[in-house]
Write a protein that holds these residues in place. Structure first.
Motif, PDB file in Angstrom:
ATOM      1  N   SER A  67      62.677 -53.851  33.334  1.00  0.00           N
ATOM      2  CA  SER A  67      61.199 -53.399  33.800  1.00  0.00           C
ATOM      3  C   SER A  67      61.101 -53.207  35.229  1.00  0.00           C
ATOM      4  CB  SER A  67      60.601 -55.041  33.457  1.00  0.00           C
ATOM      5  OG  SER A  67      61.038 -55.875  34.317  1.00  0.00           O
ATOM      6  N   TYR A  86      60.791 -52.750  27.913  1.00  0.00           N
ATOM      7  CA  TYR A  86      60.458 -53.634  28.791  1.00  0.00           C
ATOM      8  C   TYR A  86      59.968 -52.594  30.015  1.00  0.00           C
ATOM      9  CZ  TYR A  86      63.558 -56.810  26.631  1.00  0.00           C
ATOM     10  OH  TYR A  86      63.806 -57.768  25.628  1.00  0.00           O
ATOM     11  N   ARG A 133      56.482 -51.474  29.028  1.00  0.00           N
ATOM     12  CA  ARG A 133      55.259 -52.585  29.210  1.00  0.00           C
ATOM     13  C   ARG A 133      55.220 -52.629  30.825  1.00  0.00           C
ATOM     14  NH1 ARG A 133      52.447 -53.088  24.787  1.00  0.00           N
ATOM     15  NH2 ARG A 133      53.508 -54.256  23.215  1.00  0.00           N
ATOM     16  N   LYS A 134      55.945 -52.699  31.742  1.00  0.00           N
ATOM     17  CA  LYS A 134      56.063 -52.735  32.976  1.00  0.00           C
ATOM     18  C   LYS A 134      55.040 -51.671  33.523  1.00  0.00           C
ATOM     19  CE  LYS A 134      56.415 -54.885  37.068  1.00  0.00           C
ATOM     20  NZ  LYS A 134      57.690 -55.068  37.520  1.00  0.00           N
ATOM     21  N   GLU A 164      67.991 -47.347  31.751  1.00  0.00           N
ATOM     22  CA  GLU A 164      68.065 -48.889  31.429  1.00  0.00           C
ATOM     23  C   GLU A 164      69.530 -49.360  30.965  1.00  0.00           C
ATOM     24  OE1 GLU A 164      66.954 -47.099  27.245  1.00  0.00           O
ATOM     25  OE2 GLU A 164      66.547 -46.786  29.381  1.00  0.00           O
TER      26      GLU A 164
END
Length: 325
Positions: A221, A246, A249-250, A212
């Motif tokens: 994400s 992110y 969560r994705k 990331e």
């Protein structure tokens, strides 16, 4: 090969010292020669990071000399595994094929694939450059006289040298190259071979360090979408070191939607060794967290991960309330 050579010599010496039986000695020499032959053929593609170095060093221990099947296993692990670090592409306007950098190594590996496999690989790379809205395609121009090449992204028909691109592009491209250059067999990966199951031990592993880095949260994400697609397309296993909520969560969302299966992922949350909860025995230093079919985590993350943004928002709200009174 420069790194491997002294280790091979040491393995040979250890074989002579610890193998008193003639048959064992001959077998040790035979295995040593086999390791040297394979490493000579593939050594220039090796990514000599600490992980691989530690595996190679284990080849020379005395206990391994009495179990040559283990030698072959370790060798296969070395060849199967790539590590993609956070610093991925040097800012060069011209690259040499003799360069041993991570980017050039991945690119050379891809270029050695069969033509139809390479074409499919570039389709995958270009698809995800477009999905990340970075570029329309990736392009390389060779100079046969100098054995050098220039690498470009193409956006709206404009060719842009990688050296002139932002760090997000520089971070993402080696990830895409790693998937296409380190998959478990070209025929199987793109559906040319019969649909037999690959043995788990034959699946290559790619270790990604902070993928990331330098990416916008929305693109962080989207990494989860990329990883799921890469695993399904190339039959690779990913080990991802990340600090991105992110991305996590994705991945939960994709699992709840059925795009990813619960058994396809597992999260290992690392606490500091001196964390009060670890010292008290409340949690393990490394907690295994799984995602169920509804996208739920079976354990909570430690404080300061998912809850940090909410905590700051609440602190800001309370501060604004107190200032307005």
């Amino acid at each position: 090969y420069t790194l491997i050579k002294p280790l091979l010599e040491e393995l040979y010496n250890q074989a002579i010292i610890f193998s008193k039986d003639d048959k064992k000695l001959n077998l040790a020499i035979e295995e040593t020669n086999k390791v040297q032959e394979i490493s000579t053929q593939t050594g220039h593609y090796f990514n000599f990071l600490d992980y691989k170095k530690s595996l190679i060093e284990r080849l020379i221990t005395c206990t391994i000399l009495y179990n040559f099947v283990w030698i072959n296993y370790l060798l296969n692990e070395i060849i199967k595994t790539d590590t993609i670090s956070t610093t991925r592409i040097p800012r060069k306007r011209v690259f040499s094929l003799s360069d041993t950098s991570e980017f050039v190594t991945l690119f050379k590996t891809l270029e050695c694939k069969e033509i139809r496999v390479k074409e499919k690989a570039y389709e995958f790379i270009n698809k995800w450059l477009q999905n990340f809205e970075i570029a329309d395609s990736f392009k390389v121009i060779f100079d046969k006289d100098t054995n050098n090449f220039k690498a470009y992204i193409v956006k709206n028909s404009e060719e842009i040298l990688l050296a002139d691109c932002g760090y997000g592009t520089i971070q993402l491209l080696p990830l895409l190259l790693s998937f296409t250059s380190k998959h478990s067999g070209s025929e199987k990966a793109f559906g040319y071979a019969p649909d037999e199951e690959l043995h788990e031990d034959s699946i290559p592993t790619i270790i990604l360090e902070e993928p990331e880095a330098n990416l916008h949260p929305a693109l962080q994400s989207k990494l989860a979408d990329l990883f799921v697609d890469a695993v399904n397309t190339f039959n690779v296993q990913l080990i991802v070191e990340t600090h991105s909520e992110y991305l996590i969560r994705k991945l939960q969302y994709l699992t709840a939607k059925g795009i990813a299966k619960p058994k396809d992922s597992v999260i290992h949350y690392f606490y500091p060794p001196n964390h009060p909860a670890v010292l008290s025995g409340e949690v393990q230093q490394v907690e295994k967290i799984e995602i169920d079919e509804f996208g739920r985590l079976n354990k909570e993350f430690g404080k300061g991960f998912f809850d940090e943004a909410d905590n700051i928002a609440m602190d800001l709200f309370l501060l604004q309330q107190s200032q307005s009174n």
